[in-house]
Structure formats: structure tokens, C-alpha cells
Design a protein around this motif. Sequence first.
Motif, PDB file in Angstrom:
ATOM      1  N   ASP A 133       0.835  -1.205   0.000  1.00 39.25           N
ATOM      2  CA  ASP A 133       0.000   0.000   0.000  1.00 39.25           C
ATOM      3  C   ASP A 133       0.870   1.254   0.000  1.00 39.25           C
ATOM      4  O   ASP A 133       0.581   2.224  -0.710  1.00 39.25           O
ATOM      5  N   ARG A 136       2.565   1.576  -3.473  1.00 38.77           N
ATOM      6  CA  ARG A 136       1.591   1.962  -4.503  1.00 38.77           C
ATOM      7  C   ARG A 136       1.279   3.459  -4.404  1.00 38.77           C
ATOM      8  O   ARG A 136       1.317   4.178  -5.403  1.00 38.77           O
ATOM      9  N   ARG A 137       0.977   3.925  -3.201  1.00 34.70           N
ATOM     10  CA  ARG A 137       0.663   5.352  -3.030  1.00 34.70           C
ATOM     11  C   ARG A 137       1.857   6.226  -3.402  1.00 34.70           C
ATOM     12  O   ARG A 137       1.714   7.259  -4.058  1.00 34.70           O
ATOM     13  N   SER A 163       1.573 -12.261  -3.256  1.00 32.18           N
ATOM     14  CA  SER A 163       0.196 -12.754  -3.362  1.00 32.18           C
ATOM     15  C   SER A 163       0.142 -14.269  -3.280  1.00 32.18           C
ATOM     16  O   SER A 163       1.067 -14.972  -3.690  1.00 32.18           O
ATOM     17  N   PRO A 193     -16.865  -8.475   3.015  1.00 32.69           N
ATOM     18  CA  PRO A 193     -16.271  -7.498   2.078  1.00 32.69           C
ATOM     19  C   PRO A 193     -14.769  -7.738   1.894  1.00 32.69           C
ATOM     20  O   PRO A 193     -14.068  -8.135   2.818  1.00 32.69           O
ATOM     21  N   ALA A 194     -14.294  -7.491   0.692  1.00 30.82           N
ATOM     22  CA  ALA A 194     -12.859  -7.625   0.400  1.00 30.82           C
ATOM     23  C   ALA A 194     -12.486  -6.613  -0.681  1.00 30.82           C
ATOM     24  O   ALA A 194     -13.304  -6.285  -1.543  1.00 30.82           O
ATOM     25  N   ASP A 195     -11.265  -6.099  -0.579  1.00 31.66           N
ATOM     26  CA  ASP A 195     -10.755  -5.195  -1.613  1.00 31.66           C
ATOM     27  C   ASP A 195     -10.252  -6.009  -2.801  1.00 31.66           C
ATOM     28  O   ASP A 195      -9.619  -7.050  -2.628  1.00 31.66           O
ATOM     29  N   ILE A 196     -10.537  -5.541  -4.008  1.00 31.39           N
ATOM     30  CA  ILE A 196     -10.027  -6.155  -5.230  1.00 31.39           C
ATOM     31  C   ILE A 196      -9.145  -5.138  -5.929  1.00 31.39           C
ATOM     32  O   ILE A 196      -9.545  -3.995  -6.150  1.00 31.39           O
ATOM     33  N   ILE A 197      -7.924  -5.531  -6.232  1.00 30.12           N
ATOM     34  CA  ILE A 197      -7.003  -4.646  -6.930  1.00 30.12           C
ATOM     35  C   ILE A 197      -7.100  -4.921  -8.426  1.00 30.12           C
ATOM     36  O   ILE A 197      -6.866  -6.050  -8.872  1.00 30.12           O
ATOM     37  N   ASP A 204      -5.896   0.202  -9.395  1.00 24.46           N
ATOM     38  CA  ASP A 204      -7.079   0.708  -8.719  1.00 24.46           C
ATOM     39  C   ASP A 204      -7.663  -0.332  -7.771  1.00 24.46           C
ATOM     40  O   ASP A 204      -7.666  -1.540  -8.057  1.00 24.46           O
ATOM     41  N   PHE A 205      -8.187   0.138  -6.633  1.00 24.33           N
ATOM     42  CA  PHE A 205      -8.886  -0.712  -5.693  1.00 24.33           C
ATOM     43  C   PHE A 205     -10.382  -0.637  -5.948  1.00 24.33           C
ATOM     44  O   PHE A 205     -10.932   0.442  -6.170  1.00 24.33           O
ATOM     45  N   GLU A 206     -11.030  -1.803  -5.916  1.00 25.69           N
ATOM     46  CA  GLU A 206     -12.494  -1.854  -6.060  1.00 25.69           C
ATOM     47  C   GLU A 206     -13.082  -2.562  -4.852  1.00 25.69           C
ATOM     48  O   GLU A 206     -12.425  -3.326  -4.185  1.00 25.69           O
TER      49      GLU A 206
END
Length: 206
Positions: A133, A136-137, A163, A193-197, A204-206
Motif C-alpha cells: 500500500d 503503490r501510493r 500474493s 467485504p474484500a478489496d479487489i485490486i 485501482d482498488f475496487e
Amino acid sequence: MTRRSRPAAADRQPRAVEASATGSLAILLDRDAMLVVGSCPAAPPASADATFGTSVTGAWRAMSWSRPGDNTHHFIGILWAENIVRTHTMGTTLRSGGDEIFALPEFVRIEVDIAPLLPQLKEAGTDLAAVFDFLRRTLLSPPAGEASGRTRRFLFGFLNAISSHDGFIEILGRPEGAGLMLQGWSVHLHSGPADIIVVGPGFDFE
């Protein structure tokens, strides 16, 4: 009884932080950016102006952490400056407000492959997801200019390395309005809920 007057702020000279850093790894990301890993008794600044030698300037961004019962602060940082491989040998100091200067060591050996990075981070007890994270930022929003194709490839390689490849997701469709309809399977994906990259130009995170 006499009192000794304190020097005015303009007269005080910046002082070097007593405990400077120890470097363990440096990786060249592109011509003007370098990733460094190390440790120090005091946490380095998260954001700072970098000075190389006496005149060349650049920028610094970092994250640091320490383990319970351990006074050592481990860090991963990014240095930016023109022609960073040569520039960093001039001696690197960081200043982030106040009157303290943080000194970075010279990294004698600079890698171009990320292979040595993960063992270093794991040995230091790092949260690899938090490191991604941060990277990436930081790398997608550099202090000057735009992210290079090489740094994007580095991010993809780092994400791929940390991963777990234990399933798949496929897109079934796109409902009216927003979002995507997905299905798939995974060994370790928890319910909820889970973040998807989305691995594209911006991760982008979805």
C-alpha cells in the motif's frame, strides 16, 4: 543569579540526529528513484526533503515499524534525485521541519532485481500488504513528474511476489448502474467485504 539567553531561531544551526541509519539493501527503480531498506534507533521521517552533498536536492518518503520489545526501527524508503545512483554517494541527509537532520548511509551495492527484497522484509517482521500500500501510493504519485513504466512493473512484480495464487475470479457481467458481477473460488478468501485490486495503469482498488 543569571540566565543564559537562548539563541534566536534564525541563529540556531540544524543538528544531525545522533543515531543515523544502517542500510541493508538498495534497489534501483529507475534513473531517478531508488528504494532503500534499513534500520535505525530512531524512526526516520515519513516525508522529507533530501540533500545530497551540499547542493543537490531531492525527496524522500518512507514507512517504518518496530517489533514489540525491540527498540530498533526498521524502514523502507524511496529516494528521488536526478541520476540517483551517482547522487546518493555524495552523502544523503533528510530534513523534515524542525532543527534535526537525519543522516542516511551510503548503500555500496545497488540491486536492479526485487528478489532480495522479500527476504529482507520478512526477516524484519514486515506487514507485506502494508508495504505494498505504501509503495503503490508513493510510486504512483511521485513528488515530481509522473510514475515511470519501470516503477509500475516493479509494483506488479512486488504484488505478484507477495500474493497467494489459490483461486480465480471471473467477470460474469456488469449490472445496470455500477459494479461488476463476479464468481470464482479461492482456498483462503474469507467471506464478507474484500478489496479487489485491478492491475492496470493505476492499480485501482475496487
